[in-house]
Scaffold this motif. Sequence first.
Motif, short mmCIF file in Angstrom:
data_model
loop_
_atom_site.label_atom_id
_atom_site.label_comp_id
_atom_site.label_asym_id
_atom_site.label_seq_id
_atom_site.Cartn_x
_atom_site.Cartn_y
_atom_site.Cartn_z
N MET A 1 19.65 11.42 28.75
CA MET A 1 18.74 11.54 27.67
C MET A 1 18.83 13.31 27.37
O MET A 1 18.78 13.01 25.28
CB MET A 1 17.23 11.53 28.54
N ARG A 2 18.75 13.86 27.68
CA ARG A 2 19.16 15.70 27.41
C ARG A 2 20.27 15.68 26.50
O ARG A 2 19.74 15.96 25.17
CB ARG A 2 19.27 16.46 28.27
N HIS B 1 18.86 13.93 23.13
CA HIS B 1 17.61 14.76 21.97
C HIS B 1 18.72 15.58 21.34
O HIS B 1 18.31 16.55 20.62
CB HIS B 1 16.55 15.06 23.23
N ASP B 2 19.76 16.24 22.39
CA ASP B 2 19.81 17.91 21.82
C ASP B 2 21.06 17.45 20.77
O ASP B 2 21.52 18.32 19.59
CB ASP B 2 21.20 18.80 22.82
N ASP C 1 20.27 14.99 18.60
CA ASP C 1 19.91 15.02 17.18
C ASP C 1 18.14 14.98 17.50
O ASP C 1 17.10 13.95 17.94
CB ASP C 1 19.61 13.65 16.56
N PRO C 2 17.75 16.52 17.86
CA PRO C 2 16.68 17.06 18.06
C PRO C 2 15.14 15.97 17.55
O PRO C 2 13.98 16.34 17.64
CB PRO C 2 16.25 18.48 18.03
N PRO D 1 13.82 10.30 17.97
CA PRO D 1 13.16 9.96 19.06
C PRO D 1 13.92 8.98 20.35
O PRO D 1 15.13 9.22 19.81
CB PRO D 1 12.37 8.19 19.38
N VAL D 2 14.53 9.59 21.50
CA VAL D 2 14.96 9.58 22.55
C VAL D 2 14.40 7.60 22.97
O VAL D 2 13.46 7.81 23.69
CB VAL D 2 15.28 10.16 23.66
N PHE E 1 11.52 17.10 31.83
CA PHE E 1 11.01 17.09 30.40
C PHE E 1 9.42 17.04 30.88
O PHE E 1 8.88 15.62 30.32
CB PHE E 1 11.05 15.92 29.79
N MET F 1 6.57 15.77 27.95
CA MET F 1 7.66 14.78 26.89
C MET F 1 6.21 13.51 26.51
O MET F 1 5.62 13.61 27.20
CB MET F 1 8.30 13.95 27.84
N THR G 1 9.91 11.45 23.23
CA THR G 1 10.43 13.16 22.92
C THR G 1 9.53 13.83 23.37
O THR G 1 8.71 13.41 23.66
CB THR G 1 9.70 12.83 21.72
N TRP G 2 10.63 15.96 23.40
CA TRP G 2 9.58 16.13 23.69
C TRP G 2 9.87 17.46 23.62
O TRP G 2 11.12 17.79 22.03
CB TRP G 2 10.16 16.47 25.34
#
Lengths: 404, 65
Positions: free
Chosen positions: A129-130, A133-134, A136-137, A140-141, A374, A377, A403-404
């Motif tokens: 998940m991280r 996210h990293d 494409d910050p 949304p994941v 997170f 989140m 997202t977070w």
Amino acid sequence: MTTTEETPRLPFARANALAIAPDYETLRQQAPISRVLTPAGDPAWLVTSFEEAKEVFRDKRFGRSHPAPEQASRISHAAIQDGPSGDFDTEEQEHKRMRRMLAPAFSAPRMRALGDRITELTTRCLDDMRAAHDADPGAPVNLTELLAFPLPVLVICELLGVPFADREHFRNLSERIAMMDGGADAQLAMTEFRAYMTGLADAKRENPQPDVISDMVAVQADDPTFTDDDLARLAAGLLFAGHETTSTRIAMGVLFLLTDTTRRDRFAADPEGEVNQTVEEILRLTATSGTGLLRYAHEDVEIAGTRIMRGDAVLVSSDAANRDAAAFADPDEFDPGRTPNVHLAFGTGAHVCIGANLARTELRTVFPALFRAFPGMRLAVDLDDIVVRTNRVAGGVDRVPVTW
Amino acid sequence: MKISVDTGKCVASGQCVLLAPETFDQDEEDGTVVLLAEEPPAEEQDAARQAELTCPAAAIRLADS
């Protein structure tokens, strides 16, 4: 359900993923057990009250087999929970054998021993998940794809001895067997699912491993009445039930915690302290299937003044029973402070979910780990945009974008 | 508090063991309940009450002593 004269037909529509259909409450106010039509259009009894649900679950006069299967009400056109299963004369005996065979593998001590491994697998999913996210910050994941689906699959694969690499294959089969309007394709998928399991059992027979399918193969060697088809059916059932259900609880639990910031922050502030109670409340409130669990009356039974005839289909709605105001104050409120929180998410009685300890162990691991990783989140879409799978036996949601 | 269990009724769900591991255990062969302590330790008294309520087979009885 439009008028009181018309027999209501399942599944009932609900406002969003976290709600249940108001029709259950309407029916319960009239009677604890109501006449309904199944998604397949056949007559059945629907149990909506907590006490009567518990009673039916615990009453041995209700089973999964039918005295005359060809005359039984059909529930849907899926290939599971669609109609009678097992042999009317031997059901109880077969069921006992199955429980005796599997209970040790799913026992609380075994699940406790599995705890560290579940933590490792959870960490792996959270790392994914991280990374997503990293990479494409701004985007949304999808928590369903990276955690809610893979984690229970990783765990059940290890426990049963199913290769994780085959996940897309059995995911596809699981989805097809559970389509309520699946028909011939659902049956075809079930045939393929059993063939897949038979292949695995053959491999374990050659090369036994410390896993449940190897255990079943060993039992079969001593008990020729436990056929290859019995084994394949049971193994497919375990693989299906072992991931679909927990996957849905993870997704729904995240939705419950993220749709109220106070709720999320309270949990994130003390995950280990809050987790057990929070998990029970997630289990109580998660509405899954549109039909409830299926039983057939094995003799005439009177419950709460309602006469149920031998062979009648009875659908026990745990979703509805778990929101019965007679058993839970403010039943629609998410309140982890409830003590005791004696719900029917796993059913009860002789058919109680054999994976309850596994599910609790997974859920008690995943939520603290997720909110430690997170804590800020949030849901990346509105709750109303979370699409509920209404046409699937085990319910659930396809996507939970965070997202977070 | 005094606990009794009915192994004849037990369906080996093991939910009591997850709740109160110092009070209940499961048989390794068939998963049925094994009572470790008739009198649960102080920190498991609430959990033992919960186990009585949640037991799917109603196989656990608590009596105040």
